[in-house]
Design an enzyme around this catalytic site. Structure first.
Site, PDB file in Angstrom:
ATOM      1  CG  ASP A  27      -6.480  -3.288   3.212  1.00 21.51           C
ATOM      2  OD1 ASP A  27      -6.788  -2.374   2.474  1.00 21.51           O
ATOM      3  OD2 ASP A  27      -5.070  -2.762   3.428  1.00 21.51           O
ATOM      4  CB  SER A  77      -0.886  -0.264   1.542  1.00 15.81           C
ATOM      5  OG  SER A  77      -1.326   1.061   1.808  1.00 15.81           O
ATOM      6  CG  HIS A  99      -9.434  -0.023  -0.243  1.00 15.48           C
ATOM      7  ND1 HIS A  99      -8.233  -0.288   0.777  1.00 15.48           N
ATOM      8  CD2 HIS A  99     -10.341  -0.067  -0.169  1.00 15.48           C
ATOM      9  CE1 HIS A  99      -9.077  -0.164   2.193  1.00 15.48           C
ATOM     10  NE2 HIS A  99     -10.853  -0.438   1.245  1.00 15.48           N
ATOM     11  CB  SER A 158       3.475  -0.105   8.511  1.00 16.26           C
ATOM     12  OG  SER A 158       2.454  -0.392   9.310  1.00 16.26           O
ATOM     13  CG  MET A 164     -11.383  -2.746   4.759  1.00 20.86           C
ATOM     14  SD  MET A 164      -9.957  -2.436   3.968  1.00 20.86           S
ATOM     15  CE  MET A 164      -8.777  -1.472   4.943  1.00 20.86           C
ATOM     16  CG  ASP A 191      -5.488   1.944   1.034  1.00 20.07           C
ATOM     17  OD1 ASP A 191      -4.378   1.523   1.386  1.00 20.07           O
ATOM     18  OD2 ASP A 191      -5.971   1.439   0.483  1.00 20.07           O
ATOM     19  CG  HIS A 244      -3.321  -1.947  -1.512  1.00 21.29           C
ATOM     20  ND1 HIS A 244      -5.111  -2.246  -1.849  1.00 21.29           N
ATOM     21  CD2 HIS A 244      -4.128  -1.022  -0.489  1.00 21.29           C
ATOM     22  CE1 HIS A 244      -5.968  -1.893  -1.361  1.00 21.29           C
ATOM     23  NE2 HIS A 244      -5.341  -1.088  -0.065  1.00 21.29           N
ATOM     24  CG  MET A 277      -8.501   6.899   2.614  1.00 16.29           C
ATOM     25  SD  MET A 277      -7.899   7.451   3.895  1.00 16.29           S
ATOM     26  CE  MET A 277      -6.309   5.360   4.465  1.00 16.29           C
ATOM     27  CG  MET A 293     -10.865   3.019   2.250  1.00 12.93           C
ATOM     28  SD  MET A 293      -9.170   2.907   3.160  1.00 12.93           S
ATOM     29  CE  MET A 293      -8.733   2.747   1.702  1.00 12.93           C
TER      30      MET A 293
HETATM   31  C1  DX5 Z   1      -6.985   1.641   5.971  1.00  7.58           C
HETATM   32  C2  DX5 Z   1      -5.494   1.504   5.170  1.00  7.58           C
HETATM   33  C3  DX5 Z   1      -4.369   0.331   5.423  1.00  7.58           C
HETATM   34  C4  DX5 Z   1      -2.920  -0.520   4.822  1.00  7.58           C
HETATM   35  C5  DX5 Z   1      -2.587  -0.621   4.620  1.00  7.58           C
HETATM   36  O1  DX5 Z   1      -7.652   2.845   5.041  1.00  7.58           O
HETATM   37  O2  DX5 Z   1      -6.327   0.817   3.767  1.00  7.58           O
HETATM   38  O3  DX5 Z   1      -4.597  -1.517   5.860  1.00  7.58           O
HETATM   39  O4  DX5 Z   1      -3.704   0.058   3.182  1.00  7.58           O
HETATM   40  O5  DX5 Z   1      -2.143  -0.484   6.395  1.00  7.58           O
HETATM   41  P1  DX5 Z   1      -0.972  -1.029   7.287  1.00  7.58           P
HETATM   42  O6  DX5 Z   1      -0.422  -2.694   6.753  1.00  7.58           O
HETATM   43  O7  DX5 Z   1      -0.148  -0.293   7.275  1.00  7.58           O
HETATM   44  O8  DX5 Z   1      -1.699  -1.562   8.394  1.00  7.58           O
HETATM   45 ZN    ZN Z   2      -6.265  -0.523   1.530  1.00  8.75          ZN
END
Ligand code: DX5
Ligand code: ZN
Length: 214
Positions: free
Chosen positions: A176, A6, A64, A199, A138, A33, A31, A35, A66
């Site tokens: 994820d 991600s 993805h 991370s 999730m 993310d 990936h 938002m 959100m």
């Molecule tokens: C949350 C994100 C996270 C990210 C992954 O909305 O979608 O889940 O992709 O983050 P880590 O791998 O750092 O939990």
């Molecule tokens: Zn995601």
């Protein structure tokens, strides 16, 4: 296993070299993310970042979203180069809206995915399971990287895997949130096909971290 780092956790000041290391580690997807600050209380990036990354990487762009209005944003990110769009069932007023968005994504020959927050029952998407290419479970509450993996996700992954097998469907299961060497292995054993890791990948040696969850 398909690994989808991600880019939420990437150091954007050295994007090009980090993308090279992601590929070196054997990841097949990236990936994104997305938002909107409404569906989740965080604001990340728009289609222009996708266009930029598209120029730097040939990996599959797994987006993805959100966002409160997935019907609007799905085409926006597909036009920017997304290879797959995953939206949240909780952002749809009903299953018919989810069906409409799924068929819109598929009509552009992109991978159509639906995502569920940890507290949304898996069964809620069973009526549309045969119209999905992928389900994103999730394993943290959406909004931020770096959270702890929610253990109950393993049960949800295996339940979904059983339902997919029972109905003879070919739907990918993506997980994820909080993925690392330990949780990644547990998700794989439970039946996951794709692991998103932010991370754990970008806060460590990138190629090594990716290989450790392959
Ligand atoms: C949350 C994100 C996270 C990210 C992954 O909305 O979608 O889940 O992709 O983050 P880590 O791998 O750092 O939990
Ligand atoms: Zn995601």
């Amino acid at each position: 296993m398909i690994i989808a780092p991600s880019i939420l956790s990437m150091d954007f000041s050295s994007m090009e070299s980090q993308l090279k290391q992601v590929k070196e580690g054997g990841a097949a997807w990236l990936h994104f993310d997305v938002m909107d600050g409404h569906f989740v209380r965080n604001l990340t990036f728009g289609p222009d970042l996708l266009k930029g990354v598209r120029k730097l990487s040939d990996l599959v762009m797994d987006v993805h979203i959100m966002v409160e209005d997935p019907a609007y944003f799905a085409p926006v990110f597909m036009d920017a180069g997304a290879d797959g769009i995953t939206f949240h069932i909780e952002a749809c007023k009903d299953l018919d809206e989810a069906r409409t968005i799924l068929s819109l994504i598929r009509s552009k020959n992109k991978r159509a995915g639906v995502s569920l927050r940890p507290q949304t029952p898996i069964e809620s998407l069973y009526p549309i399971l045969d119209e999905c290419d992928m389900v994103l479970i999730m394993s943290v509450n959406p909004g931020f990287g770096g959270q702890a993996f929610i253990e109950d996700s393993l049960k949800r992954i295996s339940e979904l895997r059983q339902e997919i097998q029972r109905r003879g469907l070919s739907v990918l299961i993506e997980v994820d949130g909080g993925i690392n060497k330990t949780t990644g292995k547990a998700c794989q054993d439970a039946g996951a096909d794709v692991l998103v890791a932010g991370s754990y990948v970008f806060k460590n040696d990138i190629p090594e971290a990716i290989r450790s969850i392959m």
